[in-house]
Design a protein around this motif. Structure first.
Motif, mmCIF file in Angstrom:
data_model
loop_
_atom_site.group_PDB
_atom_site.id
_atom_site.type_symbol
_atom_site.label_atom_id
_atom_site.label_comp_id
_atom_site.label_asym_id
_atom_site.label_seq_id
_atom_site.Cartn_x
_atom_site.Cartn_y
_atom_site.Cartn_z
ATOM 1 N N ILE A 1 3.684 5.597 -5.430
ATOM 2 C CA ILE A 1 4.705 6.325 -6.208
ATOM 3 C C ILE A 1 4.256 7.777 -6.338
ATOM 4 O O ILE A 1 3.068 8.051 -6.559
ATOM 5 N N TYR B 1 9.412 8.433 -7.629
ATOM 6 C CA TYR B 1 10.040 7.807 -6.467
ATOM 7 C C TYR B 1 8.959 7.110 -5.637
ATOM 8 O O TYR B 1 7.787 7.519 -5.624
ATOM 9 N N PHE B 2 9.408 6.068 -4.916
ATOM 10 C CA PHE B 2 8.507 5.371 -4.000
ATOM 11 C C PHE B 2 8.280 6.235 -2.762
ATOM 12 O O PHE B 2 9.200 6.873 -2.255
ATOM 13 N N ASN B 3 7.055 6.227 -2.277
ATOM 14 C CA ASN B 3 6.688 6.976 -1.084
ATOM 15 C C ASN B 3 6.314 5.976 0.019
ATOM 16 O O ASN B 3 5.190 5.444 0.041
ATOM 17 N N PRO B 4 7.255 5.680 0.917
ATOM 18 C CA PRO B 4 6.942 4.704 1.973
ATOM 19 C C PRO B 4 5.806 5.199 2.881
ATOM 20 O O PRO B 4 5.619 6.398 3.087
ATOM 21 N N SER C 1 13.671 5.822 -3.805
ATOM 22 C CA SER C 1 12.539 6.145 -2.934
ATOM 23 C C SER C 1 12.860 7.391 -2.116
ATOM 24 O O SER C 1 14.005 7.894 -2.108
#
Length: 460
Positions: free
Chosen positions: A51, A65-68, A116
């Motif tokens: 994150i 936000y999610f960080n792929p 994300s």
């Protein structure tokens, strides 16, 4: 000291991102900026935290936000993120394990993060964001005019467009609840975007706008202050400040937030002072508390008697507590001034620094007394002020010849008066001017058939 967002992909001499020349320590990067000090170190986490914190519009709004792993965006990258309507564009301000501490500070749980990062922003996304920021000022002016036309008691403080220009958030200030259903219909018809209305306070408005405070620095609410606590006038009274609304108010129109910064230190220092010590009694009279030096522990009193009024007495808190205990036991000291400690007397006297003046001593000339330029109207003042010079006569009369002394002799004046009396006696009585000859009476100078003047003397 610069943040990672200013130096990424640039040389040491030129900074990127905000363009503040690596002046982040002064708050020049953005509002509510954070410094990712772990991003500048050559440290790799064996277990990466998925994150990141993303800021929008120079730090006015933040989100998690999610960080792929497929994107692997770093601190300082412009990224495109998901939103409830379309997508938005922001900058990663924190990443790694510091995000976990930030979420704990803001009381945000990992289960509440639902959006994300989509991708790293390209040039087309940045150009579109600049177009959206350029539209915000005109939109705010137009929205204020529409609200004023509809007669709605509210003020539009700021407008923020989303990165894809599909949604606009209007920040407004109002005293109470506002029915803006009709206003939203006009906004949607005028601007052709999705409208979101968000009510804020006056302190949040000043944080959005920004500015400089009376201290000369940037506003605390727009740089580092994240939570706004209520400020009362009691904070100013604890610090012995004058209750002046103009000086104690900030840009938002409310009491300054910095009044709470040193309040705890003042409360702790005042806890050692004796309570209810506004009045002290002595054989010389009653004394009232005038001023308190909190950090030096000195209380200043003044007698209420006329002959003693104006004399300030400085007492330390130990002496005040002793005198107060004596008053409670129906005892009074002879004079309060005799109970001042020597340290207070020495501190109150001006110190002789012993500096020599760098300027030379100049003996100024003695000023001569000024002569009175006003001239009198009497004959003595005329002769005194003439000084052998010819005076200016009134207009319409010729200049009279005078002797060397500047005044006519007395014999000539008597001769002129006698000649004048003789000429008046030689004239007939009907031609002599009376003292009322210069005045005109109503109806006497008109000549007509019914009004004839009679110039004969009635005595004849």
């Amino acid at each position: 000291m610069s943040c990672k967002g200013c130096t990424i992909g640039n040389s040491k001499d030129h900074s990127g991102g905000c363009g503040s020349s690596c002046g982040c320590s002064t708050g020049g990067c953005n509002k509510m900026n954070t410094y990712d000090w772990l991003a500048g170190q050559n440290i790799t986490d064996f277990e990466d935290y998925g994150i990141v914190e993303v800021t929008f519009k120079q730090g006015t709004r933040k989100g998690f936000y999610f960080n792929p792993k497929s994107i692997s965006a770093l601190t300082g990258d412009h990224v495109v993120v998901e939103s409830s309507a379309g997508y938005d564009l922001g900058v990663i301000s924190l990443s790694g394990d510091l995000v976990r501490l930030q979420m704990k500070k803001k009381n945000v749980k990992e289960e509440s993060v639902i959006h994300s990062i989509l991708r790293v922003a390209n040039e087309r996304d940045l150009d579109k964001l600049e177009e959206a920021r350029a539209m915000e000022k005109d939109t705010m002016i137009r929205s204020r005019a529409i609200a004023r036309t509809l007669g709605i008691d509210m003020k539009i403080g700021d407008v923020e467009y989303q990165g894809d220009k599909r949604k606009a958030t209007f920040y407004y200030i109002a005293d109470g609840r506002v029915d803006f259903r009709e206003l939203i219909r006009h906004y949607a018809k005028e601007f052709k975007v999705k409208i979101e209305m968000r009510q804020i306070g006056s302190r949040q408005e000043s944080a959005l706008i920004g500015g400089l405070g009376s201290c000369g620095r940037e506003l605390c609410c727009s740089t580092w202050l994240s939570s706004f606590k209520s400020v009362s006038t009691a904070a100013a009274r604890y610090q012995n400040l004058a209750i002046n609304q103009a000086k104690l108010s900030g840009q938002c129109g409310r009491l300054k937030c910095c009044l709470n910064f040193e309040l705890d230190a003042y409360k702790e220092a005042l806890s050692h002072f004796p309570s209810n010590a506004d009045k002290l009694y002595s054989e010389n009279g009653e004394a009232h508390l005038m001023k308190t030096d909190v950090f030096k522990g000195i209380m200043f009193y003044m007698y209420s008697k006329k002959n003693e009024r104006g004399k300030v007495i400085a007492l330390d808190i130990e002496k005040v507590a002793e005198i107060k205990e004596m008053n409670q036991n129906n005892k009074r000291p002879f004079d309060l001034s005799s109970m001042q400690s020597e340290a207070i007397i020495v501190a109150s006297e001006p110190d002789d620094v012993g500096f020599e003046s760098v300027n030379d001593v100049i003996d100024l000339p003695i000023e001569k007394p000024r002569r009175n330029k006003k001239r009198g109207r009497g004959p003595r003042n005329k002769r005194r002020n003439s000084g052998g010079k010819q005076q200016n006569q009134p207009s319409g009369k010729p200049n009279q010849q005078k002797d060397n002394k500047g005044a006519a002799p007395k014999g000539e004046e008597k001769a002129k008066e006698q000649n004048k009396q003789a000429s008046n006696a030689a004239k007939p009585k009907d031609k002599q001017k009376s003292k009322f000859s210069g005045f005109k009476r109503k109806g006497r100078n008109k000549r007509g058939p019914n009004n004839k003047t009679n110039s004969q003397d009635p005595k004849q």
